[in-house]
Design a protein around this motif. Structure first.
Motif, PDB file in Angstrom:
ATOM      1  N   ILE A 175       0.849  -1.192   0.000  1.00  0.00           N
ATOM      2  CA  ILE A 175       0.000   0.000   0.000  1.00  0.00           C
ATOM      3  C   ILE A 175       0.887   1.246   0.000  1.00  0.00           C
ATOM      4  O   ILE A 175       1.713   1.427   0.895  1.00  0.00           O
ATOM      5  CB  ILE A 175      -0.928   0.011   1.219  1.00  0.00           C
ATOM      6  N   GLU A 176       0.726   2.080  -1.011  1.00  0.00           N
ATOM      7  CA  GLU A 176       1.503   3.316  -1.094  1.00  0.00           C
ATOM      8  C   GLU A 176       0.848   4.455  -0.339  1.00  0.00           C
ATOM      9  O   GLU A 176       1.521   5.287   0.258  1.00  0.00           O
ATOM     10  CB  GLU A 176       1.701   3.723  -2.566  1.00  0.00           C
ATOM     11  N   ASP A 177      -0.485   4.494  -0.398  1.00  0.00           N
ATOM     12  CA  ASP A 177      -1.193   5.624   0.215  1.00  0.00           C
ATOM     13  C   ASP A 177      -2.506   5.142   0.817  1.00  0.00           C
ATOM     14  O   ASP A 177      -3.194   4.294   0.240  1.00  0.00           O
ATOM     15  CB  ASP A 177      -1.461   6.704  -0.841  1.00  0.00           C
ATOM     16  N   SER A 178      -2.839   5.667   1.976  1.00  0.00           N
ATOM     17  CA  SER A 178      -4.132   5.387   2.613  1.00  0.00           C
ATOM     18  C   SER A 178      -4.695   6.728   3.053  1.00  0.00           C
ATOM     19  O   SER A 178      -4.195   7.350   3.975  1.00  0.00           O
ATOM     20  CB  SER A 178      -3.964   4.443   3.804  1.00  0.00           C
ATOM     21  N   ASN A 179      -5.739   7.149   2.350  1.00  0.00           N
ATOM     22  CA  ASN A 179      -6.255   8.495   2.599  1.00  0.00           C
ATOM     23  C   ASN A 179      -7.749   8.528   2.289  1.00  0.00           C
ATOM     24  O   ASN A 179      -8.163   8.175   1.178  1.00  0.00           O
ATOM     25  CB  ASN A 179      -5.509   9.500   1.725  1.00  0.00           C
ATOM     26  N   GLY A 180      -8.550   8.939   3.255  1.00  0.00           N
ATOM     27  CA  GLY A 180      -9.987   9.062   3.014  1.00  0.00           C
ATOM     28  C   GLY A 180     -10.601   7.727   2.646  1.00  0.00           C
ATOM     29  O   GLY A 180     -10.421   6.730   3.336  1.00  0.00           O
ATOM     30  N   ASN A 181     -11.327   7.715   1.520  1.00  0.00           N
ATOM     31  CA  ASN A 181     -12.051   6.524   1.096  1.00  0.00           C
ATOM     32  C   ASN A 181     -11.174   5.411   0.547  1.00  0.00           C
ATOM     33  O   ASN A 181     -11.642   4.287   0.377  1.00  0.00           O
ATOM     34  CB  ASN A 181     -13.070   6.884  -0.004  1.00  0.00           C
ATOM     35  N   TRP A 182      -9.901   5.728   0.217  1.00  0.00           N
ATOM     36  CA  TRP A 182      -9.152   4.836  -0.648  1.00  0.00           C
ATOM     37  C   TRP A 182      -7.790   4.404  -0.112  1.00  0.00           C
ATOM     38  O   TRP A 182      -7.102   5.173   0.565  1.00  0.00           O
ATOM     39  CB  TRP A 182      -8.934   5.505  -2.012  1.00  0.00           C
ATOM     40  N   LEU A 183      -7.422   3.168  -0.491  1.00  0.00           N
ATOM     41  CA  LEU A 183      -6.052   2.679  -0.425  1.00  0.00           C
ATOM     42  C   LEU A 183      -5.556   2.593  -1.872  1.00  0.00           C
ATOM     43  O   LEU A 183      -6.331   2.266  -2.773  1.00  0.00           O
ATOM     44  CB  LEU A 183      -5.988   1.279   0.184  1.00  0.00           C
ATOM     45  N   SER A 184      -4.277   2.859  -2.103  1.00  0.00           N
ATOM     46  CA  SER A 184      -3.752   2.724  -3.455  1.00  0.00           C
ATOM     47  C   SER A 184      -2.406   2.008  -3.434  1.00  0.00           C
ATOM     48  O   SER A 184      -1.663   2.064  -2.452  1.00  0.00           O
ATOM     49  CB  SER A 184      -3.615   4.091  -4.134  1.00  0.00           C
ATOM     50  N   TYR A 185      -2.123   1.324  -4.531  1.00  0.00           N
ATOM     51  CA  TYR A 185      -0.835   0.671  -4.712  1.00  0.00           C
ATOM     52  C   TYR A 185      -0.470   0.717  -6.194  1.00  0.00           C
ATOM     53  O   TYR A 185      -1.330   0.918  -7.048  1.00  0.00           O
ATOM     54  CB  TYR A 185      -0.862  -0.779  -4.203  1.00  0.00           C
ATOM     55  N   LYS A 186       0.816   0.510  -6.504  1.00  0.00           N
ATOM     56  CA  LYS A 186       1.292   0.568  -7.879  1.00  0.00           C
ATOM     57  C   LYS A 186       1.846  -0.786  -8.300  1.00  0.00           C
ATOM     58  O   LYS A 186       2.458  -1.493  -7.495  1.00  0.00           O
ATOM     59  CB  LYS A 186       2.378   1.631  -8.000  1.00  0.00           C
ATOM     60  N   PHE A 187       1.618  -1.117  -9.561  1.00  0.00           N
ATOM     61  CA  PHE A 187       2.123  -2.366 -10.132  1.00  0.00           C
ATOM     62  C   PHE A 187       3.544  -2.122 -10.643  1.00  0.00           C
ATOM     63  O   PHE A 187       3.749  -1.670 -11.758  1.00  0.00           O
ATOM     64  CB  PHE A 187       1.199  -2.820 -11.258  1.00  0.00           C
ATOM     65  N   ASP A 188       4.518  -2.416  -9.795  1.00  0.00           N
ATOM     66  CA  ASP A 188       5.923  -2.183 -10.160  1.00  0.00           C
ATOM     67  C   ASP A 188       6.438  -3.296 -11.062  1.00  0.00           C
ATOM     68  O   ASP A 188       6.028  -4.455 -10.954  1.00  0.00           O
ATOM     69  CB  ASP A 188       6.794  -2.111  -8.901  1.00  0.00           C
ATOM     70  N   LYS A 189       7.382  -2.953 -11.923  1.00  0.00           N
ATOM     71  CA  LYS A 189       7.994  -3.938 -12.797  1.00  0.00           C
ATOM     72  C   LYS A 189       9.268  -4.485 -12.150  1.00  0.00           C
ATOM     73  O   LYS A 189       9.866  -3.835 -11.292  1.00  0.00           O
ATOM     74  CB  LYS A 189       8.319  -3.334 -14.169  1.00  0.00           C
ATOM     75  N   PRO A 190       9.683  -5.678 -12.549  1.00  0.00           N
ATOM     76  CA  PRO A 190      10.959  -6.204 -12.060  1.00  0.00           C
ATOM     77  C   PRO A 190      12.093  -5.255 -12.469  1.00  0.00           C
ATOM     78  O   PRO A 190      11.990  -4.615 -13.519  1.00  0.00           O
ATOM     79  CB  PRO A 190      11.082  -7.544 -12.782  1.00  0.00           C
ATOM     80  N   PRO A 191      13.160  -5.115 -11.663  1.00  0.00           N
ATOM     81  CA  PRO A 191      13.468  -5.883 -10.452  1.00  0.00           C
ATOM     82  C   PRO A 191      12.935  -5.238  -9.174  1.00  0.00           C
ATOM     83  O   PRO A 191      13.335  -5.632  -8.083  1.00  0.00           O
ATOM     84  CB  PRO A 191      14.989  -5.874 -10.451  1.00  0.00           C
ATOM     85  N   TYR A 192      12.050  -4.262  -9.300  1.00  0.00           N
ATOM     86  CA  TYR A 192      11.565  -3.527  -8.128  1.00  0.00           C
ATOM     87  C   TYR A 192      10.287  -4.133  -7.541  1.00  0.00           C
ATOM     88  O   TYR A 192       9.744  -3.613  -6.573  1.00  0.00           O
ATOM     89  CB  TYR A 192      11.319  -2.069  -8.503  1.00  0.00           C
ATOM     90  N   ALA A 193       9.816  -5.219  -8.133  1.00  0.00           N
ATOM     91  CA  ALA A 193       8.549  -5.812  -7.734  1.00  0.00           C
ATOM     92  C   ALA A 193       8.739  -6.895  -6.676  1.00  0.00           C
ATOM     93  O   ALA A 193       9.811  -7.493  -6.554  1.00  0.00           O
ATOM     94  CB  ALA A 193       7.866  -6.415  -8.958  1.00  0.00           C
ATOM     95  N   LEU A 194       7.668  -7.144  -5.918  1.00  0.00           N
ATOM     96  CA  LEU A 194       7.645  -8.275  -4.992  1.00  0.00           C
ATOM     97  C   LEU A 194       7.645  -9.583  -5.784  1.00  0.00           C
ATOM     98  O   LEU A 194       7.264  -9.611  -6.966  1.00  0.00           O
ATOM     99  CB  LEU A 194       6.388  -8.205  -4.124  1.00  0.00           C
ATOM    100  N   PRO A 195       8.046 -10.702  -5.150  1.00  0.00           N
ATOM    101  CA  PRO A 195       8.079 -11.984  -5.867  1.00  0.00           C
ATOM    102  C   PRO A 195       6.752 -12.369  -6.512  1.00  0.00           C
ATOM    103  O   PRO A 195       6.733 -12.984  -7.579  1.00  0.00           O
ATOM    104  CB  PRO A 195       8.489 -12.977  -4.774  1.00  0.00           C
ATOM    105  N   LEU A 196       5.626 -12.013  -5.869  1.00  0.00           N
ATOM    106  CA  LEU A 196       4.302 -12.268  -6.449  1.00  0.00           C
ATOM    107  C   LEU A 196       3.553 -10.954  -6.658  1.00  0.00           C
ATOM    108  O   LEU A 196       2.348 -10.858  -6.450  1.00  0.00           O
ATOM    109  CB  LEU A 196       3.484 -13.210  -5.563  1.00  0.00           C
TER     110      LEU A 196
END
Length: 263
Positions: A175-196
């Motif tokens: 989770i990158e941001d949690s504010n008001g109504n919403w949580l947001s996250y970004k779909f990072d590309k390798p090699p910066y991404a989580l294993p899944l």
């Protein structure tokens, strides 16, 4: 960054769809044999989450009409829906917003409350509901998200033809941001991404976003929409760099408690 939404036709391509995966990780690594018991399939498309023996929370845009009296499967049993509560700040989308520049549609989606509660005709006795995350410090937390929607990968985007397969997948993100109504996250590309690393796709709307703390899962979000900038005619869901939005369930705790208490 792009915002996606999955609501009917064009919206299906924009709203929560199925799990979109890393291109360099075997797709089978994201597949699950069994869904968490608290994850409920909605009558037509999308998901809900059992948060009380007699109550399911979902995103409002998965409720296509009055579901009162309709059957919904919870575990191995079909329950009748007694009542549906749509949040009073949920507004249907004007079809005109699906054309031209994406900015008006993105602003509209961010402004509304995309959440609903479904009351079952009687309590579930053989499945333990998931508790809502008790804190408001969601930013920076790792989440696991579930869905049966369309699949694809971050290089080519989601493939809507896979949506009918209804294959259960899961993915991780931060989770990158949690504010008001919403949580947001970004779909990072390798090699910066989580294993899944992944993101929701068409048909995943209402899917549970879960944080595990001290071995216990908590519901933090419900898959809702993705971001897109530019002309909607060129929209492609699930690409690397896309930002996704989820309903921030903690923001609606008082509303949830009030509805459950009123019934």
């Amino acid at each position: 960054m792009r915002v996606l939404v999955f609501f009917s036709f064009v919206f299906m391509a924009f709203s929560s769809n199925a799990v979109v995966k890393r291109h360099d990780i075997p797709a089978k690594n994201y597949v699950l044999d069994k869904a968490p018991k608290y994850l409920i399939d909605m009558p037509h498309e999308g998901h809900g989450v059992l948060i009380n023996p007699q109550w399911i929370v979902t995103v409002a845009h998965t409720v296509f009409y009055d579901y009162t009296g309709k059957k919904i499967n919870v575990g191995n049993e079909a329950f009748e829906i007694e009542h549906v509560h749509i949040h009073p700040q949920y507004v249907e989308i004007d079809d005109a917003l699906f054309h031209g520049d994406a900015t008006p549609l993105m602003n509209f989606l961010k402004s509304r409350s995309d959440i609903a509660l479904i009351k079952l005709s009687y309590p579930v006795t053989d499945i333990k509901p998931i508790d809502i995350y008790p804190n408001i410090n969601e930013a920076g937390k790792e989440i696991t998200v579930f869905g049966r929607g369309a699949t694809g990968n971050g290089k080519t985007g989601e493939n809507l033809e896979t949506k009918s397969l209804r294959e259960l997948n899961h993915f991780k993100n931060i989770i990158e941001d949690s504010n008001g109504n919403w949580l947001s996250y970004k779909f990072d590309k390798p090699p910066y991404a989580l294993p899944l690393e992944g993101m929701h796709g068409a048909g995943d709307s209402g899917g549970a976003s879960v944080i595990v703390e001290n071995g216990k899962p908590y519901l933090v979000g419900l898959s809702s929409w993705q971001v897109w900038r530019g002309n909607l005619a060129y929209f492609k869901g699930g690409l690397y760099g896309t930002t996704a939005y989820q309903v921030r369930v903690s923001n609606y705790r008082e509303w949830i408690v009030s509805v459950l208490g009123s019934e």
